[in-house]
Design an enzyme around this catalytic site. Structure first.
Site, short mmCIF file in Angstrom:
data_model
loop_
_atom_site.label_atom_id
_atom_site.label_comp_id
_atom_site.label_asym_id
_atom_site.label_seq_id
_atom_site.Cartn_x
_atom_site.Cartn_y
_atom_site.Cartn_z
N ALA A 169 -21.67 53.68 -77.84
CA ALA A 169 -21.28 54.14 -76.50
C ALA A 169 -20.91 55.61 -76.51
O ALA A 169 -21.31 56.37 -75.62
CB ALA A 169 -20.10 53.30 -75.98
N GLY A 195 -31.57 43.25 -81.30
CA GLY A 195 -32.25 44.21 -80.45
C GLY A 195 -31.39 44.54 -79.25
O GLY A 195 -30.17 44.31 -79.27
N HIS A 235 -19.36 34.63 -84.63
CA HIS A 235 -20.82 34.63 -84.82
C HIS A 235 -21.15 33.53 -85.82
O HIS A 235 -20.48 33.41 -86.84
CB HIS A 235 -21.28 35.99 -85.35
CG HIS A 235 -22.77 36.15 -85.27
ND1 HIS A 235 -23.63 35.44 -86.07
CD2 HIS A 235 -23.55 36.91 -84.48
CE1 HIS A 235 -24.88 35.76 -85.76
NE2 HIS A 235 -24.86 36.66 -84.80
N GLU A 281 -29.52 37.46 -85.91
CA GLU A 281 -30.00 36.43 -84.98
C GLU A 281 -31.53 36.39 -84.96
O GLU A 281 -32.13 35.36 -84.65
CB GLU A 281 -29.51 36.80 -83.58
CG GLU A 281 -29.08 35.63 -82.75
CD GLU A 281 -27.78 35.92 -82.06
OE1 GLU A 281 -27.63 37.03 -81.54
OE2 GLU A 281 -26.92 35.04 -82.05
N ARG A 310 -33.38 33.53 -86.61
CA ARG A 310 -33.62 32.31 -85.82
C ARG A 310 -34.63 32.54 -84.70
O ARG A 310 -35.48 31.71 -84.45
CB ARG A 310 -32.30 31.77 -85.26
CG ARG A 310 -31.50 30.99 -86.29
CD ARG A 310 -30.11 30.63 -85.79
NE ARG A 310 -29.28 31.82 -85.69
CZ ARG A 310 -28.33 32.01 -84.79
NH1 ARG A 310 -28.09 31.09 -83.89
NH2 ARG A 310 -27.63 33.13 -84.79
N ARG A 339 -23.78 31.63 -79.08
CA ARG A 339 -23.06 31.83 -80.33
C ARG A 339 -21.84 30.92 -80.46
O ARG A 339 -21.55 30.40 -81.53
CB ARG A 339 -22.62 33.29 -80.44
CG ARG A 339 -23.78 34.20 -80.68
CD ARG A 339 -23.38 35.63 -80.61
NE ARG A 339 -24.50 36.47 -81.04
CZ ARG A 339 -24.49 37.78 -81.03
NH1 ARG A 339 -23.41 38.43 -80.62
NH2 ARG A 339 -25.52 38.47 -81.44
N HIS A 372 -16.65 38.30 -84.63
CA HIS A 372 -17.76 39.22 -84.42
C HIS A 372 -17.52 40.23 -83.32
O HIS A 372 -17.70 41.43 -83.53
CB HIS A 372 -19.01 38.40 -84.11
CG HIS A 372 -20.24 39.23 -84.04
ND1 HIS A 372 -20.55 40.18 -84.98
CD2 HIS A 372 -21.25 39.27 -83.14
CE1 HIS A 372 -21.68 40.77 -84.66
NE2 HIS A 372 -22.12 40.25 -83.54
N HIS A 373 -17.10 39.78 -82.16
CA HIS A 373 -17.04 40.71 -81.02
C HIS A 373 -15.82 40.37 -80.18
O HIS A 373 -15.56 39.21 -79.91
CB HIS A 373 -18.30 40.54 -80.17
CG HIS A 373 -18.48 41.60 -79.13
ND1 HIS A 373 -19.21 42.75 -79.34
CD2 HIS A 373 -18.01 41.70 -77.87
CE1 HIS A 373 -19.20 43.49 -78.26
NE2 HIS A 373 -18.48 42.89 -77.34
N GLU A 378 -17.55 48.44 -76.41
CA GLU A 378 -16.73 47.27 -76.76
C GLU A 378 -15.25 47.45 -76.42
O GLU A 378 -14.50 46.48 -76.36
CB GLU A 378 -16.92 46.94 -78.25
CG GLU A 378 -16.50 45.52 -78.60
CD GLU A 378 -16.72 45.14 -80.06
OE1 GLU A 378 -17.49 45.83 -80.76
OE2 GLU A 378 -16.12 44.13 -80.49
N ARG A 431 -20.56 36.54 -75.55
CA ARG A 431 -21.60 37.56 -75.41
C ARG A 431 -22.91 37.06 -75.99
O ARG A 431 -22.93 36.53 -77.10
CB ARG A 431 -21.19 38.84 -76.16
CG ARG A 431 -22.24 39.92 -76.09
CD ARG A 431 -21.74 41.21 -76.70
NE ARG A 431 -21.57 41.14 -78.15
CZ ARG A 431 -22.57 41.18 -79.02
NH1 ARG A 431 -23.82 41.26 -78.60
NH2 ARG A 431 -22.32 41.13 -80.31
P1 ADP Z 1 -19.06 50.96 -79.05
O1 ADP Z 1 -20.36 51.57 -79.37
O2 ADP Z 1 -19.17 49.69 -78.30
O3 ADP Z 1 -18.14 51.94 -78.42
P2 ADP Z 1 -18.47 51.02 -81.92
O4 ADP Z 1 -17.64 50.12 -82.74
O5 ADP Z 1 -19.90 51.15 -82.28
O6 ADP Z 1 -18.31 50.54 -80.41
O7 ADP Z 1 -17.88 52.50 -81.94
C1 ADP Z 1 -16.54 52.80 -81.78
C2 ADP Z 1 -16.19 54.00 -82.65
O8 ADP Z 1 -14.92 54.50 -82.29
C3 ADP Z 1 -16.11 53.67 -84.13
O9 ADP Z 1 -16.95 54.53 -84.86
C4 ADP Z 1 -14.63 53.88 -84.47
O10 ADP Z 1 -14.41 54.29 -85.80
C5 ADP Z 1 -14.24 54.92 -83.47
N1 ADP Z 1 -12.78 54.96 -83.21
C6 ADP Z 1 -11.94 53.92 -83.02
N2 ADP Z 1 -10.68 54.33 -82.80
C7 ADP Z 1 -10.71 55.70 -82.87
C8 ADP Z 1 -9.73 56.71 -82.75
N3 ADP Z 1 -8.45 56.42 -82.53
N4 ADP Z 1 -10.11 58.01 -82.87
C9 ADP Z 1 -11.41 58.33 -83.12
N5 ADP Z 1 -12.38 57.41 -83.27
C10 ADP Z 1 -12.05 56.11 -83.13
#
Ligand code: ADP
Length: 593
Positions: A156, A190, A383, A396, A399, A420, A526-527, A556, A566
């Site tokens: 994200a 995917g 998961h 996944e 499967r 899941r 997992h999530h 997330e 999810r």
């Molecule tokens: P999404 O893509 O759904 O946002 P991800 O788990 O792929 O979730 O990415 C979240 C990122 O944010 C991770 O790389 C994590 O290390 C980072 N993160 C979490 N808390 C902090 C924080 N306090 N400061 C900087 N980065 C952070």
């Protein structure tokens, strides 16, 4: 004269014999008599097999460490491969800090160094000195200014960064881990999307936006936020095109677990979607000159006149005040924060997690401190196919490409392609609360992740079903039951009907191409479906339902999109669609639009 002759003779002898190869067991050490240095190699066990390390040292000093062969995960293990050898040389000690999130690879390198030293006849204990902690000292204060600050460089955050920069905003991304990617990096399946050009090219006409919305709502037990789900489905095709525009094409389309429709978009070459997209997004960030600050943890939101105006953050040397026109929280979930998870679901204590170490819910904590609301926090997904020893998730796609699940009695026990939560619950009811995932050489040929499972030693394999059953440890009647299960399954695929459990997708091909493979798996955390409450424009909402000005969130860290469960492929769709919306909203807010 005689002395000089002797000296020259001695020097000649040393010169000739100066470098002598000494064979030490399987290792070969190169001993240099002139310098007293020896070079030898050793092996440690990484996530994906052997990590081979070459070390040059003498009795008191390590001069060089290099990793000469490994198969570690790009973007995770490779960070340790890049950092640990230099750290060991600099500290002249094996006991350097492991790279957060890559401890297995870090340990493998350290074990390899120990083994190399031993094989060279040196004592590793000499190099097991505690490394003095870096003087805590005062961190240097530093102020940074930008239009949009993004906390978190997972899917994200990177998506939002690219989008906001494409809109002309000056963006700074803060990432607390030593690598980008977060949990997104681990996504193996995917990206779900509907009404895409790729579906059209393949003649898939029964998997449109409406079906996508219905499947997501049904998968989430109807508690999802319908507006968020509608936005995600409606913008998914555009998101696919946007990804293609940055060189991240997902042209293969398959069915995903929990739906009968074909939405799951995958990379052409069968690589895992997460590492593929994170690499492409990261490349784009570099190309656009976006500042991504690694090892930099955000701790607090800065509020000014009721608006989010930046964050406080720090790395080892600096305390940063990052002033910004808008803030995007993209910190991911809290699936590695057991204290937080068990405060919502005590029964999860002691479970295995598939999450990366940085998934600690920081964004939720920071936003709650300024009045943000949360939703569905107790909705934490298990998961069903997690290798328990390491928390590694078996994709996944195994499967959806035709793999099945069997229990300790050698029998199928559920519709393997159900949601899941349903599959996880069915597994927990089996003897020992585990199962085996079964696949064949056809799947291995087409799905790269399975090749890694084999290389990492997760699988047992055999050329007949009976031998596979024995290799799995099945005994007595279970062996014959397993053979019958496989024959029955292959017949069901041929007939196009699973009379036993009503599975109706991922049945294009049977499991008849030897050798056959099995991995023992069980459910794992997992999530985290819950998180910050947002609206369809990714504004973070306060407990009265009003948008907190200047504060956006995506991925997330948010709740509501996935409801109570999810479906696979929706986390990626979530982070691309809402990452882009957040990037657009934050850049517009910062520009005063
Ligand atoms: P999404 O893509 O759904 O946002 P991800 O788990 O792929 O979730 O990415 C979240 C990122 O944010 C991770 O790389 C994590 O290390 C980072 N993160 C979490 N808390 C902090 C924080 N306090 N400061 C900087 N980065 C952070």
């Amino acid at each position: 004269m005689k002395d000089r002759k002797n000296l020259i003779g001695a020097l000649l002898a040393l010169g000739l014999c100066g470098i002598v190869a000494v064979s030490l067991g399987a290792q070969v050490g190169l001993f240099n008599f002139l310098s007293g240095k020896v070079t030898a190699s050793g092996v440690g066990q990484g996530i994906d097999g052997d990590v081979v390390v070459s070390v040059t040292a003498d009795a008191s000093t390590i001069y060089d460490v290099s990793v000469t062969a490994h198969n570690e995960t790009e973007g995770i293990g490779t960070v340790a491969v890049a950092e640990i050898p230099g750290a060991i040389v600099a500290a002249n000690s094996i006991l350097v800090d492991s790279v957060a999130g890559a401890t297995v690879t870090s340990d493998a390198i350290k074990d390899g160094v120990r083994a190399a030293l031993e094989s060279a006849g040196l004592d590793p204990a000499v190099f097991e000195k505690e490394v003095a902690a870096v003087e805590a000292g005062e961190r240097t204060p530093e102020t940074l200014d930008c239009d949009v600050v993004i906390v978190g460089a997972g899917g994200a955050g990177l998506t939002a960064a690219v989008q906001a920069t494409q809109n002309g905003a000056k963006v700074i991304v803060l990432e607390k881990m030593p690598m980008v990617g977060g949990n997104s990096l681990k996504a193996t399946g995917g990206m779900n999307a509907a009404d895409t050009k790729y579906q059209a090219a393949l003649g898939i006409t029964d998997s449109g936006v409406q079906e996508f919305i219905e499947d997501t709502m049904n998968g989430g037990h109807g508690i999802n936020d319908i507006d968020l789900v509608t936005t995600m489905a409606e913008q998914s095709s555009d998101a696919i095109d946007w990804l293609a525009g940055i060189g991240a094409e997902l042209p293969k389309v398959a069915a995903t677990g929990g739906t009968v429709h074909k939405y799951l978009h995958e990379p052409e070459d069968g690589s895992a979607v997460g590492s593929f997209l994170v690499a492409k997004l990261n490349e784009k960030c570099q190309e656009l000159g976006i500042e991504v600050m690694l090892n930099t943890e955000a701790t607090e939101l800065i509020m000014a006149d009721g608006k989010a105006a930046g964050v406080l953050a720090h790395d080892a040397q600096h305390d940063y005040t990052v002033n910004a026109g808008a803030v995007i929280l993209a910190t991911g979930g809290f699936g590695a924060n057991f204290e937080m998870m068990t405060s919502y679901k005590p029964e999860l204590a002691g479970a295995v997690t598939t999450n990366h170490a940085g998934a600690t819910g920081d964004g939720i904590t920071m936003a709650e401190a300024v009045g943000a609301d949360t939703v569905d926090m107790e909705q934490i997904q298990l998961h069903p196919t997690v290798y328990q020893e390491t928390g590694l998730l078996v994709s996944e796609s195994v499967r959806s490409m035709g793999g099945i699940l069997v229990n300790a009695e050698g029998k199928r026990f559920t519709n393997d392609m159900s949601t899941r939560d349903a599959v996880s619950n069915a597994e927990l009811e089996q003897t020992g609360s585990y199962a085996y995932i079964i696949f064949d050489q056809r799947i291995v040929d087409d799905l790269k992740s399975t090749q890694k499972y084999i290389a990492s030693g997760l699988t047992v394999q055999a050329d007949t079903y009976e031998e596979l059953a024995k290799a799995m440890g099945l005994e007595g009647d279970a062996v014959q039951s397993f053979v019958t299960t496989m024959d029955t399954w292959n017949a069901a695929v041929a007939a196009g009907e699973d009379a036993e459990f009503g599975r109706d997708n991922g049945m294009d091909d049977d499991l008849s191409k030897a050798p056959y493979y099995a991995i023992k798996i069980a459910p794992g955390i997992h999530h985290t479906m819950g998180g910050l409450r947002i609206d369809t424009e990714t504004h973070v909402l306060d407990t009265a339902g009003a948008a907190i000005p200047g504060l956006f969130a995506a991925g997330e860290v948010t709740g509501g999109v996935h409801g109570g469960n999810r479906i696979g492929g929706n986390a990626v769709c979530d982070f691309v669609v809402f990452g882009r919306i957040a990037g657009n909203g934050a850049s517009a807010f910062a520009a005063g639009d």
